[in-house]
Design a protein around this motif. Structure first.
Motif, PDB file in Angstrom:
ATOM      1  N   ILE B 187       0.867  -1.184   0.000  1.00 21.27           N
ATOM      2  CA  ILE B 187       0.000   0.000   0.000  1.00 21.27           C
ATOM      3  C   ILE B 187       0.901   1.230   0.000  1.00 21.27           C
ATOM      4  O   ILE B 187       0.642   2.225  -0.661  1.00 21.27           O
ATOM      5  N   ALA B 188       1.980   1.104   0.734  1.00 17.62           N
ATOM      6  CA  ALA B 188       3.012   2.144   0.758  1.00 17.62           C
ATOM      7  C   ALA B 188       4.271   1.514   1.324  1.00 17.62           C
ATOM      8  O   ALA B 188       4.189   0.551   2.082  1.00 17.62           O
ATOM      9  N   MET B 189       5.426   2.034   0.939  1.00 16.52           N
ATOM     10  CA  MET B 189       6.675   1.584   1.562  1.00 16.52           C
ATOM     11  C   MET B 189       7.686   2.704   1.479  1.00 16.52           C
ATOM     12  O   MET B 189       7.552   3.629   0.676  1.00 16.52           O
ATOM     13  N   ALA B 190       8.680   2.609   2.342  1.00 16.40           N
ATOM     14  CA  ALA B 190       9.667   3.681   2.401  1.00 16.40           C
ATOM     15  C   ALA B 190      11.018   3.105   2.764  1.00 16.40           C
ATOM     16  O   ALA B 190      11.105   2.087   3.439  1.00 16.40           O
ATOM     17  N   SER B 191      12.046   3.762   2.284  1.00 16.19           N
ATOM     18  CA  SER B 191      13.396   3.307   2.585  1.00 16.19           C
ATOM     19  C   SER B 191      14.291   4.515   2.835  1.00 16.19           C
ATOM     20  O   SER B 191      14.060   5.587   2.275  1.00 16.19           O
ATOM     21  N   VAL B 192      15.279   4.328   3.693  1.00 20.67           N
ATOM     22  CA  VAL B 192      16.161   5.440   4.035  1.00 20.67           C
ATOM     23  C   VAL B 192      17.620   4.965   4.109  1.00 20.67           C
ATOM     24  O   VAL B 192      17.881   3.835   4.509  1.00 20.67           O
ATOM     25  N   VAL B 193      18.510   5.842   3.688  1.00 21.32           N
ATOM     26  CA  VAL B 193      19.935   5.653   3.935  1.00 21.32           C
ATOM     27  C   VAL B 193      20.412   6.908   4.652  1.00 21.32           C
ATOM     28  O   VAL B 193      20.135   8.019   4.191  1.00 21.32           O
ATOM     29  N   VAL B 194      21.058   6.728   5.771  1.00 24.26           N
ATOM     30  CA  VAL B 194      21.572   7.877   6.508  1.00 24.26           C
ATOM     31  C   VAL B 194      23.080   7.731   6.665  1.00 24.26           C
ATOM     32  O   VAL B 194      23.553   6.683   7.109  1.00 24.26           O
ATOM     33  N   GLU B 195      23.798   8.751   6.299  1.00 25.27           N
ATOM     34  CA  GLU B 195      25.239   8.765   6.565  1.00 25.27           C
ATOM     35  C   GLU B 195      25.453   9.518   7.863  1.00 25.27           C
ATOM     36  O   GLU B 195      24.871  10.593   8.067  1.00 25.27           O
ATOM     37  N   VAL B 196      26.276   8.941   8.705  1.00 25.56           N
ATOM     38  CA  VAL B 196      26.437   9.510  10.035  1.00 25.56           C
ATOM     39  C   VAL B 196      27.886   9.932  10.253  1.00 25.56           C
ATOM     40  O   VAL B 196      28.823   9.204   9.922  1.00 25.56           O
ATOM     41  N   GLU B 197      28.034  11.118  10.809  1.00 20.80           N
ATOM     42  CA  GLU B 197      29.371  11.594  11.140  1.00 20.80           C
ATOM     43  C   GLU B 197      29.301  12.278  12.498  1.00 20.80           C
ATOM     44  O   GLU B 197      28.476  13.179  12.694  1.00 20.80           O
ATOM     45  N   GLY B 209       7.520   4.653  -1.862  1.00 16.27           N
ATOM     46  CA  GLY B 209       6.925   3.984  -3.019  1.00 16.27           C
ATOM     47  C   GLY B 209       5.432   3.790  -2.876  1.00 16.27           C
ATOM     48  O   GLY B 209       4.880   3.918  -1.779  1.00 16.27           O
ATOM     49  N   ALA B 210       4.787   3.487  -3.977  1.00 13.38           N
ATOM     50  CA  ALA B 210       3.346   3.204  -4.066  1.00 13.38           C
ATOM     51  C   ALA B 210       2.479   4.410  -3.722  1.00 13.38           C
ATOM     52  O   ALA B 210       1.286   4.278  -3.514  1.00 13.38           O
ATOM     53  N   SER B 212       2.945   7.328  -5.661  1.00  9.49           N
ATOM     54  CA  SER B 212       3.094   8.158  -6.853  1.00  9.49           C
ATOM     55  C   SER B 212       3.391   7.186  -7.991  1.00  9.49           C
ATOM     56  O   SER B 212       3.730   6.039  -7.726  1.00  9.49           O
ATOM     57  N   PRO B 213       3.246   7.639  -9.235  1.00 10.42           N
ATOM     58  CA  PRO B 213       3.467   6.708 -10.352  1.00 10.42           C
ATOM     59  C   PRO B 213       4.843   6.055 -10.277  1.00 10.42           C
ATOM     60  O   PRO B 213       4.989   4.882 -10.590  1.00 10.42           O
ATOM     61  N   VAL B 214       5.839   6.823  -9.884  1.00 11.79           N
ATOM     62  CA  VAL B 214       7.180   6.284  -9.675  1.00 11.79           C
ATOM     63  C   VAL B 214       7.579   6.655  -8.252  1.00 11.79           C
ATOM     64  O   VAL B 214       7.280   7.760  -7.798  1.00 11.79           O
ATOM     65  N   ALA B 215       8.251   5.733  -7.566  1.00  8.18           N
ATOM     66  CA  ALA B 215       8.695   6.031  -6.202  1.00  8.18           C
ATOM     67  C   ALA B 215       9.502   7.335  -6.212  1.00  8.18           C
ATOM     68  O   ALA B 215      10.234   7.615  -7.162  1.00  8.18           O
ATOM     69  N   GLN B 216       9.346   8.123  -5.165  1.00  7.46           N
ATOM     70  CA  GLN B 216       9.954   9.452  -5.138  1.00  7.46           C
ATOM     71  C   GLN B 216      10.906   9.632  -3.966  1.00  7.46           C
ATOM     72  O   GLN B 216      10.620   9.199  -2.854  1.00  7.46           O
ATOM     73  N   ARG B 217      12.007  10.316  -4.244  1.00 11.98           N
ATOM     74  CA  ARG B 217      12.868  10.814  -3.162  1.00 11.98           C
ATOM     75  C   ARG B 217      12.187  12.026  -2.532  1.00 11.98           C
ATOM     76  O   ARG B 217      11.385  12.708  -3.182  1.00 11.98           O
ATOM     77  N   LEU B 218      12.512  12.303  -1.281  1.00  8.79           N
ATOM     78  CA  LEU B 218      11.917  13.442  -0.584  1.00  8.79           C
ATOM     79  C   LEU B 218      13.029  14.433  -0.202  1.00  8.79           C
ATOM     80  O   LEU B 218      13.525  14.432   0.925  1.00  8.79           O
ATOM     81  N   PRO B 219      13.423  15.293  -1.149  1.00  7.76           N
ATOM     82  CA  PRO B 219      14.588  16.167  -0.924  1.00  7.76           C
ATOM     83  C   PRO B 219      14.423  17.097   0.282  1.00  7.76           C
ATOM     84  O   PRO B 219      15.386  17.323   1.017  1.00  7.76           O
ATOM     85  N   ASP B 220      13.230  17.613   0.490  1.00 10.75           N
ATOM     86  CA  ASP B 220      13.052  18.551   1.611  1.00 10.75           C
ATOM     87  C   ASP B 220      13.291  17.860   2.944  1.00 10.75           C
ATOM     88  O   ASP B 220      13.897  18.420   3.851  1.00 10.75           O
ATOM     89  N   LEU B 221      12.807  16.651   3.029  1.00 12.43           N
ATOM     90  CA  LEU B 221      13.007  15.898   4.266  1.00 12.43           C
ATOM     91  C   LEU B 221      14.488  15.560   4.434  1.00 12.43           C
ATOM     92  O   LEU B 221      15.046  15.692   5.530  1.00 12.43           O
TER      93      LEU B 221
END
Ligand code: FAD
Ligand code: FES
Ligand code: FES
Lengths: 902, 276
Positions: B187-197, B209-210, B212-221
């Motif tokens: 129904i919906a899914m999400a994935s994250v990569v975080v670089e830590v320093e 994902g799911a 929008s027509p194509v899964a989207q990155r969320l630049p503002d977030l």
């Protein structure tokens, strides 16, 4: 292209187009029909095999990819010389196979795991079996079987006289775990022609057929409405409203229009657009509101107002009683079309033998099929022979004809065997569904929580054709007040034609829909009065001695109060645990709910006799001739257990002949939870009859002990032993018939609709993710009064499977024509969705039943959805008025409730 | 009946593509689209090409071969950067599908609900395409252009996905919401990569994902998280406005409004999960 590979450890070669699916090659070319096809789309897992040791769906593997690799199928599970492998034995011992259509896939998925890990955890087992659907078992016994492969000790066979009540392994089990059992698509002769049906893409349209001659020249035949001698069928003798092939007018999407008959590859290669059909679509009627509208066009020309049937039950003075109630609850509840989703799509083949037609197909009702085919073909019933194949699940959906008319007509005209196997989308589009219902309920009680009045109106969408609509509309008013003693009752049911798929029989005949309403009412009243929901039900439970709303006094076997007593400790403990969990806060909240039900066994106010025979041949073969079809529920085993004790010989000495209308007598249909009670009683009588004959021959008293050794039958009466030489005594045949006593219902629904009733109460614990709207069912405890459990393992299997379907009804299943016509858009529960289900068997003996038994098939499902919905309310405060409770619907309810409280 | 080619080498496959072929890899999208029909197209079966399979470490990062299956991915020894993708791999279908379905098949099929895509977007992966005329690389975000639409040109195959080695220590996670356990379309899914320093978010890449027509990155977030302390409270920084790139629709699995609401919930949980 010729390919070499390893098949079950041996070198194998295969020749054909490399794009051929492995499943098809195994079944059609290599003769290994143990691998089943339920969808051809990866959704069901019935076709699971191991490829280089890893489980894959063989319907998704190209033969070109198999070259040089190793394939293992169910046929290779047991080593040479071994009857069954340990894993298969464990499936048998645990009762993990019911209809058996999913069993080969389950076994292979499990094999991938147990080969690496012989003591897997529950989670590991679930992860491994997650891709195989089972519609019968509710998965519990399968998971147990895989977890206990090493531990399981073989179940021993009970001695003479002790079969009833024993957990004996199902008599047809070995065939199911080895892949030898032949289902509808498994025994099709190699020279058969095949049918592909062209179906309507429109829910309502007129159409004209163009010139079919070019197609006819390419194929063996192109059948249209004109080719069916009498083009109308239906369950009721006076309602033959459904055409085998539509005649200029289609009334639902998926209705059959033209049948292409020819060589298999040929008919499959023809696309629908190549068949000249000029469609003139009309606006379809969807839902009862549209059907009831004043200006609604008619679905059936001779059905004014689109009304199929109406009727109800009236007792006491309902209106006056409401005046005096201290608390009144009311609400309206809606349910959707629900698909049976048996894992075996409809399938079979027919051949003409002289002036008779022989039909080998998956079905729940051989004798009804026989008579209906005779009627359609204008033949005498004796000219039709139905040879049922193993049935890979039915649940009511295989009570209606499916492939039978077309294969019969084609085989009759062409003089060659003809086969038809539905694809999954075809099965889903063409077959019947559970009736969508809108149930308006109003219940009232006094200040002490004694129910005084109830008023229920249920409107059903019966779809395009009558099918079992009248049965639903008749059964529901009798049950809609729930299993409670209520002095003032008005219940009413109406069923309307629409352009939805024909709604027919589905486990419970409308009662599950009504139970959602009456149980919500009971919860509301209990909450309003501050009475515990279980105790409120206990106070009102129908008991022996009470009179029902139809005026029937229950003399025996009304065990609802006992069921509730059995649940009480679980209920109390769970309440404490849930309170503790919820006290920790967070977005996940738990709740507990309870659902009760009663269910009349057998047809409503209609004769439904069964006849059974038990024979002893001159060679000493003891055979039960049973026309009662085992569709997975276990009647083959139960009938043998009952007959064995009635004769007084061990069940293990019985041979079984089942289903074939030439060899067995009519034992009615496998529906209405009637086989154990009705056919079981007939089997008991048949066994007793044979025993009487033996005792008479031996001049022995009623307590004599029999033993059978070859053709020698010994009868020990006290100290005396007499032997009967069967070779000279000739064949003996015992016969028994039973028809449960009922009376017709009058205009107010008064009478005796059923000879006996099953009762049950289930509790459900759920966890709701209040932010996502998802519901996880954590636990079900199911207490069922079955009269007597002939085979407790099989009874538990029925309960667990029924619960799983009830969970699907509550939380995920919704058939939308054209949108959820496959098993990835239409969701049924997987192994990961079903919690542990604890079964508590209550045995309040029914004197009419065999050894006191009643029925369990449908009762298992009825209380589950109400219990789950009650638990959701307990967890969230949201009263659910529409199922399935998809996550977005519950989320909406939670948001709305928050809005109100702010 | 069409042709069926099963080359062992990539060259042979690319040479064959001078004319149109339907590419077959794991078959898990191919066959379900052909239920009840005879298959007559010309097939190029790429599953036997050894060089297209498997995961290898390169100078700049990792190469995920096109026909790497979900099961191989799930079982591979990879750094925490890949945890999200591995979690996604275990949520694709059931075991049978994971044993057969491939990562390139998932992106080429270009379903809005493809579970691999958000995870691969969060990895900022690049798609390597090859044809007789050479190879090219484009970002996955540019490769999938719409529902069942990609930048794949006639004569081209996806040969691999590439993931660059991040500058910093990286963690990742994936969450999927479906209406049942196992075998379920998201129904919906999400994935994250975080670089830590130094205990802070140096960079974040998040895709949904799911919705929008194509899964989207969320630049503002992603921007909003950069510089934040990397702890369990990371999820609190998600705001509804960050979901602007999404355009969810109503379908049988859920309503548009519901999708927006749960995307937010998933993101908050995902960030708490990755920081846990
Ligand atoms: C029961 C079931 C459950 C599923 N569950 C999920 C799920 O939960 N989540 C999910 O995301 N997906 C799911 N899928 C979809 C599918 O399994 C995945 O998308 C899988 O990754 C597809 O890979 P494949 O190798 O099987 O593709 P194939 O079917 O072989 O090919 C898919 C498409 O991609 C093209 N293609 C494949 N490889 C290449 C290449 N290298 N270059 C160019 N074109 C190529 C093919 O021509 C075809 O059009 C499910 C499928 C089934 C049957
Ligand atoms: S038949 Fe292969 S998964 Fe259903
Ligand atoms: S036993 Fe599993 S589907 Fe029937």
């Amino acid at each position: 292209m010729k390919l070499e590979f390893t098949l079950n450890g041996n070198a194998a070669s295969w020749d054909g187009p490399p794009v051929t699916r492995l499943a098809a090659a195994l079944r059609d070319d290599l003769g290994l029909t143990g691998t089943k096809i339920g969808c051809d789309a990866g959704d069901c897992g019935a076709c699971t095999v191991l490829l280089d040791g890893r489980q894959v769906c063989s319907c998704l593997v190209a033969m070109g990819q198999v070259s040089g690799r190793s394939v293992e199928t169910v046929e290779g599970l047991s080593a040479d010389g071994e009857v069954v492998a340990a894993l298969q034995q464990s499936f048998l011992d645990h009762g993990a196979a019911q209809c058996g259509i999913c069993t080969p896939g389950m076994l292979m998925a499990a094999q991938e795991l147990v080969r690496r890990n012989s003591k897997p955890t529950r989670t590991e087992v679930e992860d491994s079996l997650g891709g195989v659907l089972c519609r019968c078992t509710g998965y519990g016994k399968i998971v147990d079987a895989v977890m206990d492969v090493v531990a399981s000790a073989p179940v021993t066979a009970p001695p003479a006289g002790e079969a009833v009540g024993a957990r004996i392994v199902r008599v047809d089990g070995p065939a199911k775990v080895t892949g030898r059992d032949l289902f509808g698509a498994d025994g099709i002769p190699g020279d058969a022609l095949w049918i592909r049906v062209v179906r309507s893409p429109h829910a309502r349209a007129r159409f004209e057929l163009g010139d079919l001659e070019p197609l006819r020249r390419r194929l063996a035949a192109v059948l249209t409405a004109a080719d069916v001698p009498f083009n109308g069928y239906g369950i009721y003798p006076d309602i033959k409203d459904q055409p085998v092939l539509a005649d200029g007018l289609v009334r639902y999407r998926g209705e059959a229009v033209v049948a292409l008959v020819g060589e298999r590859a040929e008919v499959m290669a023809i696309c629908d657009d190549e068949v000249p059909i000029a469609w003139m679509p009309e606006t379809p009627l969807f839902g009862v509101d549209a059907a009831m509208a004043d200006d609604a066009p008619l679905v059936q020309a001779d059905r004014p107002g689109n009304l199929l049937l109406k009727g109800g039950v009236k007792r006491g003075d309902m209106a006056a009683a409401f005046e005096g109630c201290a608390a009144v609850a009311e609400g309206t509840f809606e349910t959707a079309f629900v698909e049976h989703a048996y894992i075996e799509p409809e399938a079979g083949w027919a051949r003409r033998i002289g002036d008779r037609i022989e039909i080998h197909a998956t079905t729940q009702t051989p004798y009804m099929d026989r008579d209906e085919i005779a009627n359609l073909m204008r033949l005498k019933p004796e000219a039709v022979r139905i040879v049922p194949t193993a049935c890979g699940g039915g649940f009511g959906g295989k009570l209606d004809l499916s492939v039978q008319p077309l294969i019969a007509v084609a085989a009759w005209t062409l003089g060659r065997p003809v086969a038809l196997v539905y694809t999954r989308p075809e099965s889903m589009a063409a077959s019947t569904k559970r009736h969508p219902a809108r149930v308006r309920a109003r219940f009232g009680c006094d200040a002490h929580g004694k129910l005084l009045a109830c008023d229920v109106t249920a409107l059903f969408d019966t779809g395009a054709y009558a099918s079992w609509g009248p049965t639903v509309a008749n059964r529901v008013p009798v049950h809609a007040m729930g299993p409670y003693a209520i002095p003032n009752v008005r219940t009413w049911g109406e069923a309307f034609f629409t352009n939805g798929p024909p709604a027919g029989a589905f486990r419970g005949f409308g009662v599950p829909q009504a139970a959602i309403a009456h149980e919500a009412m009971l919860d509301e009243l209990a909450d309003r009065l501050g009475i515990d929901r279980l105790e409120f039900r206990h106070r009102n439970a129908l008991r022996a001695g009470d009179t029902t709303a139809t005026g029937q006094t229950l003399t025996h076997s009304a065990g609802l109060a006992q069921c509730l007593d059995a649940l009480r400790p679980h209920w109390r403990k769970a309440h404490e645990e849930i309170a503790a969990f919820n006290a920790t806060g967070g977005s996940r909240r738990r709740g507990i709910g309870i659902g009760c039900m009663w269910y009349g066994i057998g047809n409503t106010s209609m004769s439904n006799p069964s006849r059974m025979r038990v024979g002893l041949s001159p060679g000493g073969t003891l055979t039960l001739y049973s026309g009662a079809l085992d569709i997975g529920q276990g009647s083959n085993t139960i009938m043998v257990q009952i007959a064995a004790d009635a004769v007084g010989l061990p069940a293990s000495q019985f041979a079984l002949v089942t289903g074939d209308t030439d060899l067995t007598a009519d034992a009615g249909k496998t529906s209405a939870s009637r086989q154990t009670f009705v056919s079981g009683k007939a089997a008991e009588k048949a066994g007793q009859d044979l025993r009487q004959q033996i005792l008479r021959l031996a001049n022995a008293g009623p307590d004599a002990v029999l033993s059978l050794d070859g053709a020698t039958l010994s009868v020990r009466d006290g100290a005396e032993v007499r032997t009967i030489d069967l070779a000279t005594a000739g064949p003996l045949m015992g016969e028994g018939t039973f028809d449960p006593p009922t009376t017709p219902l009058d205009a107010d629904g008064q009478g005796v609709p059923y000879a006996t009733y099953a009762f049950a109460a289930q509790l459900a614990e759920v966890e709701v993710d209040t932010e996502l709207g998802t519901v996880k069912v954590l636990r079900i405890v199911a207490a069922h009064d079955v009269g007597r459990a002939i085979n407790p393992t099989l009874v538990e299997g029925q309960i667990q499977g029924g619960v799983a379907q009830g969970l699907g009804l509550a939380l995920m299943e919704e058939y939308l024509p054209g949108r959820t016509e496959n098993l990835h858009d239409y969701l049924i529960p997987t192994v990961g969705d079903i919690p542990e289900i604890e079964c508590l068997l209550i045995e309040d003996r029914e004197p009419l039943g065999p050894s006191g038994a009643k029925g369990i098939g449908e009762p298992a499902l009825v209380p589950t959805a109400p219990a789950i919905l009650g638990a959701v309310h307990h967890a969230t405060g949201v009263r659910v008025h529409r199922v399935p409770l998809l996550p977005h619907r519950l989320h909406e309810g939670i948001v709305a409730l928050k809005g109100k409280s702010q | 009946m069409g042709d069926y080619l099963r080359p062992r080498g990539l060259e042979e496959a690319l040479q064959a593509l001078t004319r149109p072929f339907t590419v077959l890899a794991g078959g898990t999208d191919f066959y379900p689209a052909r239920v009840g029909r005879s298959v007559t197209e010309d097939i190029l079966d790429i599953a036997g090409i050894a060089t297209l399979r498997g995961i290898s470490e390169t100078e700049s990062g990792w190469r995920l071969g096109a026909t790497t299956t979900w099961a191989e991915l799930g079982e591979a020894l990879l750094p925490p950067l890949f945890d999200g993708l591995k979690q996604a791999a275990r949520e694709v279908g059931g075991r049978q599908i994971q044993n057969a379905g491939t990562i390139a098949g998932n992106i080429c099929n270009a379903s809005p609900a493809a579970d691999g895509v958000p995870a691969l977007l969060a990895l900022d992966s690049e798609v390597e395409l090859a044809s007789r005329h050479g190879t090219r690389r484009i970002p996955l975000s540019a490769f999938i252009t719409g529902v069942r639409k990609t930048e794949l040109r006639p004569g081209e195959l996806v040969v691999a996905l590439h993931v660059l080695r991040p500058l910093n220590d990286a963690r990742s996670a994936f969450l999927k919401l479906g209406a049942r356990r196992y075998l379920v379309i998201s129904i919906a899914m999400a994935s994250v990569v975080v670089e830590v320093e130094n205990g802070k978010v140096a960079a974040a890449r998040i895709a949904v994902g799911a919705c929008s027509p194509v899964a989207q990155r969320l630049p503002d977030l992603e921007q909003a998280l950069t510089g934040a302390r990397f702890d369990a409270r990371l999820g609190e920084r998600v705001a509804a406005s960050h979901l602007a790139p999404l355009s969810p629709i109503d379908d049988v699995r859920g309503s548009a409004g519901y999708r927006s609401d749960v995307a937010l919930v998933l993101l908050r949980r995902l960030l708490s999960k990755v920081a846990a």
